[in-house]
Scaffold this motif. Structure first.
Motif, short mmCIF file in Angstrom:
data_model
loop_
_atom_site.label_atom_id
_atom_site.label_comp_id
_atom_site.label_asym_id
_atom_site.label_seq_id
_atom_site.Cartn_x
_atom_site.Cartn_y
_atom_site.Cartn_z
N THR A 1 3.21 8.19 7.93
CA THR A 1 2.00 8.82 8.94
C THR A 1 1.06 9.58 8.28
OG1 THR A 1 3.15 10.95 9.27
CG2 THR A 1 3.85 8.90 10.76
N MET A 2 1.23 9.77 6.84
CA MET A 2 0.45 10.46 6.09
C MET A 2 0.26 9.77 4.69
SD MET A 2 -0.42 13.51 7.70
CE MET A 2 -0.61 14.48 6.61
N THR A 3 -1.06 9.92 4.04
CA THR A 3 -1.44 9.09 3.04
C THR A 3 -1.59 10.03 1.87
OG1 THR A 3 -2.14 7.26 3.86
CG2 THR A 3 -3.04 7.50 1.84
N VAL A 4 -1.32 9.95 0.55
CA VAL A 4 -1.57 10.80 -0.44
C VAL A 4 -2.41 10.04 -1.35
CG1 VAL A 4 -0.46 12.19 -2.64
CG2 VAL A 4 0.57 12.06 -0.39
N LEU A 5 -3.70 10.65 -1.61
CA LEU A 5 -4.58 10.24 -2.86
C LEU A 5 -4.45 11.17 -3.77
CD1 LEU A 5 -7.66 9.71 -0.27
CD2 LEU A 5 -6.10 8.13 -0.87
N THR A 6 -4.56 10.70 -5.15
CA THR A 6 -4.49 11.41 -6.36
C THR A 6 -5.61 11.03 -7.25
OG1 THR A 6 -2.55 10.06 -7.30
CG2 THR A 6 -1.91 12.01 -6.44
N GLY A 7 -6.22 11.65 -8.12
CA GLY A 7 -7.46 11.40 -8.82
C GLY A 7 -7.78 12.61 -9.53
N THR A 8 -9.15 12.39 -10.06
CA THR A 8 -9.94 13.54 -10.59
C THR A 8 -11.12 13.51 -9.95
OG1 THR A 8 -10.87 11.99 -12.30
CG2 THR A 8 -8.57 13.14 -12.71
N ALA A 9 -11.80 15.23 -10.11
CA ALA A 9 -13.26 15.25 -9.59
C ALA A 9 -13.57 16.71 -10.32
CB ALA A 9 -12.99 15.31 -8.11
N PRO A 10 -15.03 16.52 -10.26
CA PRO A 10 -15.41 17.91 -11.04
C PRO A 10 -15.24 19.41 -10.19
CG PRO A 10 -17.23 16.10 -10.96
CD PRO A 10 -15.80 15.76 -10.10
N VAL A 11 -14.96 20.13 -10.67
CA VAL A 11 -14.67 21.39 -10.12
C VAL A 11 -15.46 21.83 -9.26
CG1 VAL A 11 -14.03 24.10 -10.77
CG2 VAL A 11 -12.93 22.34 -11.93
N SER A 12 -16.81 21.62 -9.87
CA SER A 12 -18.04 22.16 -9.49
C SER A 12 -18.37 21.45 -8.00
CB SER A 12 -19.24 21.72 -9.95
OG SER A 12 -19.37 20.47 -10.36
N GLU A 13 -17.84 20.28 -7.83
CA GLU A 13 -17.90 19.39 -6.57
C GLU A 13 -16.71 19.63 -5.36
OE1 GLU A 13 -20.53 17.73 -5.52
OE2 GLU A 13 -21.63 18.36 -7.73
N MET A 14 -15.70 19.95 -6.18
CA MET A 14 -14.35 20.00 -5.21
C MET A 14 -13.91 21.46 -4.89
SD MET A 14 -11.00 17.80 -5.52
CE MET A 14 -11.33 16.26 -4.57
N GLN A 15 -14.31 22.34 -5.50
CA GLN A 15 -13.65 23.83 -5.39
C GLN A 15 -13.79 24.44 -3.96
OE1 GLN A 15 -16.24 27.06 -7.13
NE2 GLN A 15 -18.00 25.88 -7.51
N SER A 16 -14.90 23.83 -3.25
CA SER A 16 -14.77 24.60 -1.73
C SER A 16 -14.42 23.35 -0.76
CB SER A 16 -16.50 24.75 -1.58
OG SER A 16 -17.22 23.80 -1.65
N TYR A 17 -13.85 22.21 -1.39
CA TYR A 17 -13.43 21.11 -0.21
C TYR A 17 -12.17 21.57 0.41
CZ TYR A 17 -12.52 16.26 1.14
OH TYR A 17 -12.44 15.04 1.71
N THR A 18 -11.33 22.54 0.19
CA THR A 18 -9.92 22.73 0.95
C THR A 18 -10.53 23.01 2.51
OG1 THR A 18 -9.01 23.60 -0.88
CG2 THR A 18 -8.40 24.26 1.02
N GLN A 19 -11.50 24.05 2.79
CA GLN A 19 -11.88 24.32 3.81
C GLN A 19 -12.34 23.23 4.60
OE1 GLN A 19 -14.90 27.50 3.90
NE2 GLN A 19 -14.86 27.58 6.32
N GLU A 20 -13.20 22.17 4.23
CA GLU A 20 -13.53 20.91 4.82
C GLU A 20 -12.22 20.33 4.93
OE1 GLU A 20 -16.70 17.19 4.05
OE2 GLU A 20 -16.86 19.03 2.59
N VAL A 21 -11.25 20.05 4.28
CA VAL A 21 -9.95 19.03 4.64
C VAL A 21 -9.34 19.82 5.84
CG1 VAL A 21 -7.83 18.51 3.67
CG2 VAL A 21 -9.87 18.44 2.33
N ASN A 22 -9.25 21.14 5.97
CA ASN A 22 -8.59 21.66 6.93
C ASN A 22 -9.35 21.51 8.13
OD1 ASN A 22 -6.71 23.07 5.40
ND2 ASN A 22 -7.87 24.80 4.95
N THR A 23 -10.69 21.32 8.27
CA THR A 23 -11.26 21.17 9.40
C THR A 23 -11.39 19.69 10.02
OG1 THR A 23 -13.35 22.72 8.76
CG2 THR A 23 -13.66 21.03 10.32
N TYR A 24 -11.54 18.73 9.12
CA TYR A 24 -11.39 17.32 9.60
C TYR A 24 -10.09 16.88 9.70
CZ TYR A 24 -10.77 15.06 4.94
OH TYR A 24 -10.46 14.67 3.46
#
Length: 660
Positions: free
Chosen positions: A557-580
């Motif tokens: 029912t859940m999918t796991v994505l792994t990879g790499t991304a710049p800290v500058s772009e992803m550092q505030s993504y946690t809140q966005e994930v919680n929202t959607y």
């Protein structure tokens, strides 16, 4: 009785402190079972740890089991405090790596594994939470062997205390000589297994549930049986691994004695005496007059020690690999700025990775951190310890600079009655190697004392790049020739010439577009619903990230994505994930090191840095003519140097190589 120093390391929530509690309880060190979630754990002594239910600081406990005296160092599990965990690793004989039976092998667990390899620490693994539904020992063992090492071996004993044939065979296959003996004799002596473990070829794996006290006795028995004490040097030596202050403000220097004997009142550092030798067990301590090799203690009386420092015959530990990636300014919230600075400097005394500095032009205190949880802890520490309410603002990414080709840089410093000339070969270094300085110049060309001045001067300050003025890294700098004057060269001349040579070489590379901006990148693990994968993939692409793998989780029912991304772009993504994901998704990030910046042009434009206008780091050289000094710009330096250049353009091209 043999004495072993062991550290427990793990990803947050794997059950590390619970296992520590279980080991102490089984060994009889504590009589009452304390729970982490209730703030009762013996080793979570700080009020913030009790409140948050996580380990923030490393702690010491002592236990005895059979013929084993074990010093147990519990370390932080949250990635934001990984620097404190790394400080402990160089003083360990063995480590216990705790893995959750149902969480896979998280990115931070892999980071810990690499750190343990760097410091050559033998590892026992404890697979925790085997009482959880769906826990499969065979599947976990296979994951450990695939993700960490084929040497991960199930050391669960049978009823007679023997290892299985499968375990012996897997252990033997990790060494050709041992395997040959095993095939000849059909036996694997305990001494051979102990050596395989000590050489990090075999990693014993135990399974259990710390909260229910299962598998803990087997782990203790394994530590007692399979560990070998480190040989102690005859000459006194010790290594500092932590600085703290007790509840009365007394500064404590925590050390592992590696040789000889440490005695109270011994003069060890800058004519300062070791006033008290404290052996801690949780919050309590006893005072010792001597501490033998192999033991851990806290020393009072020192004012300038630092984590990683070697005392006596012991050398300093390698520079830590885990570095802060964010910088913030301290908002004093109306408090006196000098008072706030003094408090922050005391915290930086305990954790040098904070890099607390005062910016005179901006009139602000700056601090470097690993993540936002660390900020929350700093706020609380300032309030609890110093009664100061502060905030942190203006967070920025900590960029670095390096080069991707070789260059010979030259610096000349010859104002009236001074003289020094230095030529440096600049070469790209391996990622994560930092700055390395050495010399290939013969003493006949440049006397050894002057060469020492050059190398010491280069390491004496933080060297900056010429693109945005960020710290330099991953570069090999070699002194290839130089000249001084017996009559005119005085202290500081080679310092000026060395710094100018480095900057001049960088400017030459900048003109050839061979300088590089680096930024920190995350390894990420994103768990989301299957219907949200498309959204997540678009987000990661927008953030200039890369997806390495996709797999189903939690009953598909859940999918796991792994990879790499710049800290500058992803550092505030946690809140966005919680929202959607409506709180169902989970983002885990671990700093994976520095890589070329994904938007270098924009960063350079925003920085608006002028390398020739940086008066503290001039790239030009100073000459003298007709009794007056004059400056030669960096691009005119090659035609005005007194010494011929050592390397031709063709030789430099052959030496240079792109950053891997």
């Amino acid at each position: 009785m043999k004495h072993i120093v062991t550290g427990i390391v793990a990803h947050v929530d794997a059950g590390k402190t619970t296992l520590s509690e279980a080991l102490l309880y089984q060994a009889g060190t504590i009589r009452t079972w304390g729970r982490v979630d209730k703030g009762e754990a013996f080793l979570d002594t700080d009020a913030m740890e009790k409140k948050r239910g996580i380990t923030i600081f490393s702690h010491q406990a002592e236990l005895q089991y059979q013929d084993l005296a074990l010093t147990l160092l519990d370390t932080p599990g949250h990635v934001d405090f990984a620097a404190q965990t790394e400080e402990v690793l160089p003083v360990l004989d063995y480590a216990i790596l705790v893995v959750s039976a149902t969480d896979g092998i998280p990115g931070y667990t892999r980071t810990l594994w690499h750190l343990l390899a760097r410091y050559q620490v033998p590892v026992f693994l404890f697979v925790n939470k085997m009482d959880t539904r769906g826990a499969d020992a065979a599947a976990v063992l296979q994951s450990l062997q695939t993700a960490l090492s084929p040497g991960c071996t199930d050391f669960t004993p049978d009823a007679a205390g023997r290892l299985s044939e499968a375990a012996l065979e897997n252990a033997a296959t990790q060494d050709d000589a041992v395997l040959a003996d095993y095939l000849d004799t059909d036996a694997l002596p305990d001494a051979a297994l102990q050596q395989l473990i000590q050489r990090r070829q075999v990693f014993p794996v135990y399974f259990g549930a710390a909260l229910k006290q299962t598998g803990v006795t087997e782990l203790l028995a394994g530590l007692a049986h399979w560990t070998v004490p480190a040989p102690a040097a005859a000459q006194f030596g010790a290594r500092v691994f932590k600085i703290t202050h007790d509840d009365k403000g007394e500064r404590l220097t925590w050390v592992r004695v590696t040789g000889g004997t440490l005695a109270a009142r011994a003069v060890l550092v800058n004519d300062e005496k070791a006033n008290q030798l404290r052996i801690y067990n949780g919050e309590k301590f006893t005072i010792a007059q001597t501490v033998p090799a192999g033991a851990v203690c806290a020393i009072t009386g020192f004012t300038a020690t630092y984590p990683g420092q070697g005392l006596g015959a012991e050398k300093d530990a390698p520079h830590p690999t885990l570095q802060p990636v964010l910088t913030y300014a301290v908002d004093p919230q109306g408090n006196d700025i000098p008072t706030c600075l003094q408090a922050m400097q005391e915290l930086a005394d305990e954790d040098p990775q904070l890099h607390v500095t005062w910016s005179e032009p901006l009139q602000e205190i700056r601090v470097q951190i690993m993540g936002v949880i660390q900020l929350e802890v700093l706020r609380q520490m300032m309030a609890d310890r110093f009664h100061l309410t502060v905030d942190f603002v203006q967070g920025h990414i900590l960029y670095k600079e390096t080069i991707k080709a070789a260059m010979e840089g030259a610096g000349h410093f010859e104002p009236l009655r001074h003289y020094a000339e230095v030529h440096l070969l600049l070469q790209p270094g391996a990622p994560g190697s930092g700055l390395v300085y050495d010399s290939t110049t013969s003493p006949e060309t440049l006397p050894q004392n002057w060469q020492h001045q050059v190398l010491t001067s280069l390491a004496a300050k933080e060297q900056l790049g010429v693109l945005i003025g960020a710290p330099l890294t991953d570069m090999h700098v070699t002194l290839v020739t130089g000249r001084g004057s017996i009559v005119h060269t005085v202290g500081g001349d080679f310092r000026e010439a060395s710094w100018r040579a480095l900057r001049q070489g960088l400017m030459m590379l900048r003109a050839q577009d061979q300088c590089v901006i680096l930024e920190p990148w995350y390894d990420f693990r994103l768990e989301i619903g299957r219907d949200q994968v498309g959204r997540a993939m678009n987000d990661i692409q927008r953030m200039s990230g890369t997806i390495a793998d996709t797999e189903d989780a939690d009953g598909a029912t859940m999918t796991v994505l792994t990879g790499t991304a710049p800290v500058s772009e992803m550092q505030s993504y946690t809140q966005e994930v919680n929202t959607y994901t409506h709180g169902q998704g989970q983002l885990e990030t671990v700093v994976a090191g520095y890589r070329p910046c994904h938007n270098a042009d924009a960063v350079i434009t925003a920085a608006n840095y002028s390398p020739t206008g940086d008066l503290a780091n001039p790239p030009g050289s100073v000459f003298v003519a007709k009794g007056a000094a004059y400056t030669v710009n960096w691009d005119k330096v090659p035609e005005t140097m007194h010494l011929p250049y050592v390397y031709s353009a063709a030789q430099l091209a052959a030496l240079g190589h792109d950053r891997a």
